[in-house]
Design a protein around this motif. Sequence first.
Motif, mmCIF file in Angstrom:
data_model
loop_
_atom_site.group_PDB
_atom_site.id
_atom_site.type_symbol
_atom_site.label_atom_id
_atom_site.label_comp_id
_atom_site.label_asym_id
_atom_site.label_seq_id
_atom_site.Cartn_x
_atom_site.Cartn_y
_atom_site.Cartn_z
ATOM 1 N N ASP A 124 0.864 -1.377 0.005
ATOM 2 C CA ASP A 124 -0.166 -0.030 -0.122
ATOM 3 C C ASP A 124 1.034 1.158 0.132
ATOM 4 O O ASP A 124 1.952 1.114 0.700
ATOM 5 C CB ASP A 124 -0.904 -0.163 1.305
ATOM 6 N N ALA A 125 0.385 2.181 -0.725
ATOM 7 C CA ALA A 125 1.016 3.629 -0.503
ATOM 8 C C ALA A 125 0.769 4.217 1.059
ATOM 9 O O ALA A 125 1.519 4.923 1.250
ATOM 10 C CB ALA A 125 0.513 4.614 -1.712
ATOM 11 N N HIS A 126 -0.268 3.660 1.488
ATOM 12 C CA HIS A 126 -0.641 4.220 3.017
ATOM 13 C C HIS A 126 -0.546 3.284 3.880
ATOM 14 O O HIS A 126 -0.590 1.987 3.624
ATOM 15 C CB HIS A 126 -2.385 4.603 2.797
ATOM 16 N N ASP A 227 -3.555 -3.189 -2.123
ATOM 17 C CA ASP A 227 -4.121 -2.001 -2.312
ATOM 18 C C ASP A 227 -3.527 -1.503 -3.580
ATOM 19 O O ASP A 227 -2.294 -1.176 -3.806
ATOM 20 C CB ASP A 227 -4.015 -1.066 -1.155
ATOM 21 N N ASP A 229 -3.376 1.257 -4.938
ATOM 22 C CA ASP A 229 -2.680 2.603 -5.125
ATOM 23 C C ASP A 229 -1.149 2.097 -4.324
ATOM 24 O O ASP A 229 -0.473 3.251 -4.542
ATOM 25 C CB ASP A 229 -3.463 3.462 -4.345
ATOM 26 N N THR A 241 -7.141 7.379 -4.329
ATOM 27 C CA THR A 241 -6.095 8.126 -3.765
ATOM 28 C C THR A 241 -4.822 7.622 -4.035
ATOM 29 O O THR A 241 -3.848 7.329 -3.688
ATOM 30 C CB THR A 241 -6.126 7.865 -1.999
HETATM 31 MN MN MN Z 1 -3.606 3.213 -0.266
#
Ligand code: MN
Length: 304
Positions: A124-126, A227, A229, A241
């Motif tokens: 995930d980026a997050h 995810d 992203d 996002t």
């Molecule tokens: Mn994400």
Amino acid sequence: RTVRIIGAPMDYGANRRGVDMGPSAIRYADLADGLERAGVDPIDDGDLTMPRAEERDPDADQPRRGDAKFLREIEDVCKRVRDRVATTLADGEFPLVLGGDHSVAIGSLTGSARDADLGAIWFDAHADLNTPETSPSGNVHGMPLAAALGRGAFGETEWAPAPRLQESSIAYVGLRSIDDRERELIRESEITAFTMADIDQRGISAVVDDALAVATDGTDGVHVSLDLDWLDPKTAPGVGTPVRGGVTYREAHAALETLSRRDEAEGILRSMDVVEVNPILDEGNETATLAAELTASTFGKRIL
Ligand code: MN
Ligand code: DIR
Ligand code: MN
Ligand code: MN
């Protein structure tokens, strides 16, 4: 190996703007065919039904547990995801949850960690470690790890935490967008965090090997949370996002092929979710196609 596809067209965790069409788009991108080519036997359970959007303004509806939008709807869906994942595992099958936004992972994690000590790799980026108290957005897709770990106000609910998931068995891979208060949470936690900078310096395969070491140490199986992203938005534009500077197409395949090779040798993989594909924001279904391809790589599809 039988892979049971569980569609969870959830959009209550991310502002309800098209991510609920993710399961349909990923199926349309020949997911089942890709899985068959990978040598597994897919069975599609169809989609779980989502609760009807209530008439209230979500911003006016702050439930008793702090600042988390649509928590009641998300709880309802995640309990059903959880039970479906747990019964799938009890039947000796592999649960593959298609989101929907990342809040569905609360269900996957709590279901997968019901009868086994679970490790997790979070592509995930997050960081998704906000609590209702720290979240800048109130969107629960930025909170699933906190919920699964019983952090913040989620700790008082009966649908979380995941019974057998330890922070020390979780590894992030590819982080690059972290909120200020979330940064402190990560530092204080026992979660292992590999950022994009680690991938730059050491290469994706070495980083994934280290993430695997974290997630397999003392556990019975690994949950993979993908995810979309995580990838660079040039490769995966159909996400809500996007954050530039993500992994490339080949790095993503290499990461999941690394998991797959380890799984072939040792049978480590237990459950997976593929989330945040938003067909409305996509270009010609390429993000959903990527999601289907990466899933096939995870289950053993190879170039030769
Ligand atoms: Mn994400
Ligand atoms: C941000 C965004 N950290 C939040 N999170 C996202 O709202 O909590 N997670 N996009 O996937
Ligand atoms: Mn996420
Ligand atoms: Mn054990």
